[in-house]
Design a protein around this motif. Structure first.
Motif, mmCIF file in Angstrom:
data_model
loop_
_atom_site.group_PDB
_atom_site.id
_atom_site.type_symbol
_atom_site.label_atom_id
_atom_site.label_comp_id
_atom_site.label_asym_id
_atom_site.label_seq_id
_atom_site.Cartn_x
_atom_site.Cartn_y
_atom_site.Cartn_z
ATOM 1 N N GLU A 25 0.579 -0.934 0.055
ATOM 2 C CA GLU A 25 0.183 -0.363 0.164
ATOM 3 C C GLU A 25 1.089 1.438 -0.090
ATOM 4 O OE1 GLU A 25 -3.180 2.403 3.044
ATOM 5 O OE2 GLU A 25 -2.947 0.513 2.855
ATOM 6 N N THR A 26 2.108 1.764 0.636
ATOM 7 C CA THR A 26 2.809 2.325 0.791
ATOM 8 C C THR A 26 3.264 2.685 -0.301
ATOM 9 O OG1 THR A 26 2.884 2.205 3.513
ATOM 10 C CG2 THR A 26 4.579 3.479 2.048
ATOM 11 N N GLU A 28 2.818 1.642 -3.616
ATOM 12 C CA GLU A 28 1.468 2.543 -3.864
ATOM 13 C C GLU A 28 1.086 3.810 -4.210
ATOM 14 O OE1 GLU A 28 -2.409 0.218 -4.488
ATOM 15 O OE2 GLU A 28 -1.201 -1.471 -4.941
ATOM 16 N N ARG A 29 0.956 3.840 -2.946
ATOM 17 C CA ARG A 29 1.259 5.504 -2.109
ATOM 18 C C ARG A 29 2.335 6.517 -2.671
ATOM 19 N NH1 ARG A 29 -0.382 5.837 3.520
ATOM 20 N NH2 ARG A 29 -0.376 8.063 2.895
ATOM 21 N N LEU A 30 2.655 6.216 -2.544
ATOM 22 C CA LEU A 30 3.973 6.989 -3.001
ATOM 23 C C LEU A 30 4.003 6.648 -4.589
ATOM 24 C CD1 LEU A 30 7.283 5.044 -0.543
ATOM 25 C CD2 LEU A 30 5.942 7.267 -0.856
ATOM 26 N N ASP A 31 3.984 5.852 -5.436
ATOM 27 C CA ASP A 31 3.872 6.375 -7.418
ATOM 28 C C ASP A 31 3.127 7.183 -7.198
ATOM 29 O OD1 ASP A 31 5.885 4.104 -7.267
ATOM 30 O OD2 ASP A 31 4.481 2.894 -7.893
ATOM 31 N N ARG A 32 2.247 7.618 -6.666
ATOM 32 C CA ARG A 32 0.655 7.773 -6.843
ATOM 33 C C ARG A 32 0.807 9.788 -6.311
ATOM 34 N NH1 ARG A 32 -2.673 3.920 -4.431
ATOM 35 N NH2 ARG A 32 -2.528 4.984 -3.240
ATOM 36 N N ILE A 33 2.115 9.671 -5.357
ATOM 37 C CA ILE A 33 2.486 11.625 -5.083
ATOM 38 C C ILE A 33 2.211 11.917 -7.140
ATOM 39 C CG2 ILE A 33 3.798 12.660 -4.069
ATOM 40 C CD1 ILE A 33 4.215 10.833 -1.903
ATOM 41 N N GLN A 89 5.005 15.187 1.506
ATOM 42 C CA GLN A 89 4.449 14.151 1.103
ATOM 43 C C GLN A 89 4.618 12.601 1.568
ATOM 44 O OE1 GLN A 89 1.073 14.575 -2.059
ATOM 45 N NE2 GLN A 89 -0.073 13.090 -1.693
ATOM 46 N N ARG A 90 5.631 12.702 0.835
ATOM 47 C CA ARG A 90 6.195 11.110 0.683
ATOM 48 C C ARG A 90 6.670 10.903 1.967
ATOM 49 N NH1 ARG A 90 9.534 7.962 -2.346
ATOM 50 N NH2 ARG A 90 11.452 6.652 -1.276
ATOM 51 N N ILE A 93 4.163 9.734 4.272
ATOM 52 C CA ILE A 93 3.818 9.038 3.674
ATOM 53 C C ILE A 93 4.803 7.767 4.443
ATOM 54 C CG2 ILE A 93 3.542 6.522 1.910
ATOM 55 C CD1 ILE A 93 2.387 8.637 0.229
ATOM 56 N N SER A 96 3.966 6.773 8.424
ATOM 57 C CA SER A 96 3.026 6.388 8.845
ATOM 58 C C SER A 96 2.639 4.782 8.640
ATOM 59 C CB SER A 96 2.170 6.599 7.178
ATOM 60 O OG SER A 96 0.859 5.798 7.533
#
Length: 104
Positions: A25-26, A28-33, A89-90, A93, A96
């Motif tokens: 999940e992390t 994927e979230r990093l890729d979407r930044i 933002q990175r 994440i 988190s």
């Protein structure tokens, strides 16, 4: 294998699966930044990704009256702002993720 060992193994496997899911999940979230910043004069828009790299640059059509050095400074400043926000933002994440690992 006793029942107690089976339960311990199930707990260990469940914990490992939880961490693997959190990592996926992390990632994927990093890729979407994607952070978009526009200069105050609306001449330049920059998009930065999660590594802070510029992935998009948009320039206004009315650049004839803008000196090259001023435009370069505007691009650089706007890109720096976008990169800093993307890296913030990175970091959030990743913090988190670290928190989810220490909680489990």
């Amino acid at each position: 294998m006793t029942h107690n060992h089976t339960t311990e193994l199930d707990t260990l496997v469940g914990s490992a699966q939880h961490r693997l899911d959190a990592l996926r999940e992390t990632h994927e979230r990093l890729d979407r930044i994607r952070i978009r910043r526009t200069s105050p004069d609306n001449l330049v828009t920059v998009v930065a990704d999660g590594s802070g790299a510029m992935v998009e640059l948009e320039l206004a059509e009315n650049l004839r009256s803008v000196a090259a050095h001023a435009l370069a400074a505007t691009i650089t400043g706007t890109a720096a702002e976008a990169a800093a926000a993307a890296l913030d933002q990175r970091e959030a994440i990743l913090q988190s993720l670290q928190g989810s690992f220490t909680d489990s």
